[in-house]
Design a protein around this motif. Structure first.
Motif, PDB file in Angstrom:
ATOM      1  N   SER A  65       3.761   0.273  -3.100  1.00 53.76           N
ATOM      2  CA  SER A  65       2.776   1.345  -2.896  1.00 53.76           C
ATOM      3  C   SER A  65       1.389   0.750  -2.667  1.00 53.76           C
ATOM      4  O   SER A  65       1.063  -0.319  -3.178  1.00 53.76           O
ATOM      5  CB  SER A  65       2.754   2.306  -4.095  1.00 53.76           C
ATOM      6  OG  SER A  65       2.361   1.647  -5.278  1.00 53.76           O
ATOM      7  N   ARG A  77      -6.891   6.641  -4.217  1.00 49.92           N
ATOM      8  CA  ARG A  77      -5.574   7.240  -4.070  1.00 49.92           C
ATOM      9  C   ARG A  77      -4.533   6.135  -4.142  1.00 49.92           C
ATOM     10  O   ARG A  77      -4.837   4.966  -3.963  1.00 49.92           O
ATOM     11  CB  ARG A  77      -5.444   7.989  -2.755  1.00 49.92           C
ATOM     12  CG  ARG A  77      -5.381   7.082  -1.546  1.00 49.92           C
ATOM     13  CD  ARG A  77      -5.194   7.848  -0.233  1.00 49.92           C
ATOM     14  NE  ARG A  77      -5.257   6.923   0.866  1.00 49.92           N
ATOM     15  CZ  ARG A  77      -6.362   6.430   1.406  1.00 49.92           C
ATOM     16  NH1 ARG A  77      -7.524   6.815   0.943  1.00 49.92           N
ATOM     17  NH2 ARG A  77      -6.316   5.571   2.384  1.00 49.92           N
ATOM     18  N   TYR A  78      -3.324   6.527  -4.413  1.00 49.37           N
ATOM     19  CA  TYR A  78      -2.212   5.631  -4.186  1.00 49.37           C
ATOM     20  C   TYR A  78      -1.207   6.364  -3.317  1.00 49.37           C
ATOM     21  O   TYR A  78      -1.111   7.593  -3.346  1.00 49.37           O
ATOM     22  CB  TYR A  78      -1.610   5.056  -5.472  1.00 49.37           C
ATOM     23  CG  TYR A  78      -0.975   6.017  -6.438  1.00 49.37           C
ATOM     24  CD1 TYR A  78       0.357   6.419  -6.288  1.00 49.37           C
ATOM     25  CD2 TYR A  78      -1.677   6.472  -7.543  1.00 49.37           C
ATOM     26  CE1 TYR A  78       0.950   7.265  -7.199  1.00 49.37           C
ATOM     27  CE2 TYR A  78      -1.086   7.310  -8.463  1.00 49.37           C
ATOM     28  CZ  TYR A  78       0.225   7.703  -8.290  1.00 49.37           C
ATOM     29  OH  TYR A  78       0.810   8.537  -9.192  1.00 49.37           O
ATOM     30  N   THR A  79      -0.507   5.600  -2.502  1.00 49.14           N
ATOM     31  CA  THR A  79       0.423   6.165  -1.533  1.00 49.14           C
ATOM     32  C   THR A  79       1.803   5.587  -1.771  1.00 49.14           C
ATOM     33  O   THR A  79       1.991   4.369  -1.752  1.00 49.14           O
ATOM     34  CB  THR A  79      -0.033   5.845  -0.093  1.00 49.14           C
ATOM     35  OG1 THR A  79      -1.371   6.307   0.071  1.00 49.14           O
ATOM     36  CG2 THR A  79       0.866   6.517   0.926  1.00 49.14           C
ATOM     37  N   GLY A  89       3.975  10.130  -0.330  1.00 45.66           N
ATOM     38  CA  GLY A  89       2.713  10.785  -0.046  1.00 45.66           C
ATOM     39  C   GLY A  89       1.562  10.213  -0.849  1.00 45.66           C
ATOM     40  O   GLY A  89       1.723   9.267  -1.621  1.00 45.66           O
ATOM     41  N   ASP A  90       0.404  10.803  -0.628  1.00 48.88           N
ATOM     42  CA  ASP A  90      -0.819  10.376  -1.304  1.00 48.88           C
ATOM     43  C   ASP A  90      -0.987  11.108  -2.624  1.00 48.88           C
ATOM     44  O   ASP A  90      -0.739  12.314  -2.713  1.00 48.88           O
ATOM     45  CB  ASP A  90      -2.053  10.664  -0.434  1.00 48.88           C
ATOM     46  CG  ASP A  90      -2.131   9.791   0.789  1.00 48.88           C
ATOM     47  OD1 ASP A  90      -1.621   8.658   0.743  1.00 48.88           O
ATOM     48  OD2 ASP A  90      -2.704  10.239   1.808  1.00 48.88           O
TER      49      ASP A  90
END
Length: 161
Positions: A65, A77-79, A89-90
């Motif tokens: 991620s 954010r992390y994705t 997703g974010d």
């Protein structure tokens, strides 16, 4: 004149109590940018573990991620990549670096926000101990209890160029 001086001193004390330590500012600056979470592992116990991290997704979903930290407004954010096991997703976060009183280490803390920076976690969040942080790599750890035993989750990051 004396009253203005007292008001000034009171404001100065409030500002000083809200200030961030030099160490925390340096770590915030190093965190700024995009990181890849390369590995999630476990310490202090034996056996195979499967866990849901940050009340979000299984540990395997976090490996690979991307995490983005914006220093100037404390958002990020992390994705997670979508897969059979992972809801991709974010996930938007508000983050900060705090100095822990207990063990003299800094911690990364974050809580979930929406795309418009509104709190969606009811003020609840997460704290991870910053074990090491360089311009290229970061190791974070968090202690959790499983069946009465302490298990340390280790997060290994590399910085994207």
């Amino acid at each position: 004149m004396k009253r203005h001086f007292l008001i000034f001193m009171a404001l100065a004390m409030v500002a000083a109590s809200c200030s961030v330590s030099k160490s925390a500012r340096e770590k915030r600056s190093l965190l700024d940018g995009t990181w890849t979470l390369e590995d999630v592992s476990y310490e202090n116990n034996t056996g195979n573990f499967k866990s849901v991290i940050f009340n979000d997704a299984e540990d395997i979903c976090f490996e690979g991620s991307d995490w983005f930290f914006r220093n100037n407004n404390s958002t990020g954010r992390y994705t997670i990549a979508p897969s059979t096991y992972c809801n991709g997703g974010d996930r938007y976060i508000r983050w900060s670096v705090v100095d822990s009183d207990k063990n003299y280490t800094s911690q990364l803390q974050f809580k979930f926000i929406d795309a418009k920076s509104k709190d969606i976690s009811g003020g609840l969040g997460y704290r991870l101990n910053i074990v090491s942080l360089t311009p290229q790599a970061m190791t974070l750890k968090s202690n959790n209890t499983v069946d009465g035993e302490t298990v340390t989750v280790v997060y290994e990051f590399t910085k994207k160029q």
